[in-house]
Design a protein around this motif. Sequence first.
Motif, mmCIF file in Angstrom:
data_model
loop_
_atom_site.group_PDB
_atom_site.id
_atom_site.type_symbol
_atom_site.label_atom_id
_atom_site.label_comp_id
_atom_site.label_asym_id
_atom_site.label_seq_id
_atom_site.Cartn_x
_atom_site.Cartn_y
_atom_site.Cartn_z
ATOM 1 N N SER A 253 0.810 -1.223 0.000
ATOM 2 C CA SER A 253 0.000 0.000 0.000
ATOM 3 C C SER A 253 0.839 1.268 0.000
ATOM 4 N N VAL B 143 -4.964 -0.733 -1.096
ATOM 5 C CA VAL B 143 -4.234 -1.892 -0.606
ATOM 6 C C VAL B 143 -4.368 -3.017 -1.618
ATOM 7 N N LYS B 144 -3.249 -3.476 -2.142
ATOM 8 C CA LYS B 144 -3.270 -4.543 -3.148
ATOM 9 C C LYS B 144 -2.815 -5.857 -2.529
ATOM 10 N N GLU B 145 -3.567 -6.945 -2.797
ATOM 11 C CA GLU B 145 -3.121 -8.264 -2.349
ATOM 12 C C GLU B 145 -2.279 -8.846 -3.468
ATOM 13 N N ASN C 148 -5.750 1.153 7.191
ATOM 14 C CA ASN C 148 -6.457 0.683 5.980
ATOM 15 C C ASN C 148 -6.100 -0.762 5.631
ATOM 16 N N THR C 149 -4.818 -1.079 5.717
ATOM 17 C CA THR C 149 -4.366 -2.424 5.364
ATOM 18 C C THR C 149 -5.027 -3.451 6.274
ATOM 19 N N LYS D 207 -8.861 -3.984 5.738
ATOM 20 C CA LYS D 207 -9.141 -4.781 4.541
ATOM 21 C C LYS D 207 -8.818 -6.252 4.790
ATOM 22 N N ALA E 2 -11.331 -8.037 7.109
ATOM 23 C CA ALA E 2 -12.578 -8.382 6.418
ATOM 24 C C ALA E 2 -12.365 -9.615 5.542
ATOM 25 N N ASP E 3 -11.252 -9.664 4.823
ATOM 26 C CA ASP E 3 -10.943 -10.819 3.958
ATOM 27 C C ASP E 3 -10.836 -12.097 4.786
ATOM 28 N N HIS F 144 -9.389 4.386 11.607
ATOM 29 C CA HIS F 144 -10.443 3.421 11.935
ATOM 30 C C HIS F 144 -10.454 3.227 13.449
#
Length: 175
Positions: free
Chosen positions: A66, A76-78, A102-103, A106, A109-110, A133
């Motif tokens: 990120s 944020v990229k996986e 942010n990372t 995300k 949640a995943d 957050h």
Amino acid sequence: MNFRPFISNTQISERISGIADSITSEYAGRNPLFVCVLNGAAPFAVDLFRACEDIDAELTFIRLKSYEGTGSTGVVKEVMGLGENLEGRDIILVEDIIDTGNTMVKLLADLEAKKPASIRIATLLFKPDALQHPELKPDYVGFEIPKKFIIGYGLDIDGLARNLNDIYILDEEQS
Ligand code: IMP
Ligand code: MG
């Protein structure tokens, strides 16, 4: 850019021992799965995992990206996903640093969608003043630090400085 010494490897090791003691007593008999967030958390995750030698535990890796330069891109990229079945597992997510959060939001949640029994967060560093957050509460924190850019012990500047054993902070007075 000028960086000055901030947290020594000795201080890091002492905190890791403390966190490992907590994990060892809280996870006895449970075989937690440590999920290391690559690339930055690699040194911390490995040192923490090794410090937990008195319990059964597993280690795996996920890769996210990120940051560019010294600022978060917000996206944020996986880059590399998990192969393991997480259903019913006790997960300890291991991060180098929580900045905006942010990372982590995300990723949580995943991972929650994969139905683990529990998820706790271990982060070496936490910038509470940068957090976007407020609901995000890391369970194990090495050090709370100010909203400044740092490098070393896994933390990079455009790929470099991860191999420094101590942590350094950007000295804005002289940069
Ligand atoms: P977040 O999504 O803003 O919480 O950022 C998390 C990721 O950004 C971390 O896993 C780091 O890889 C990177 N990062 C955040 N702050 C710093 C820093 O001060 N130095 C180097 N990388 C950082
Ligand atoms: Mg990271």
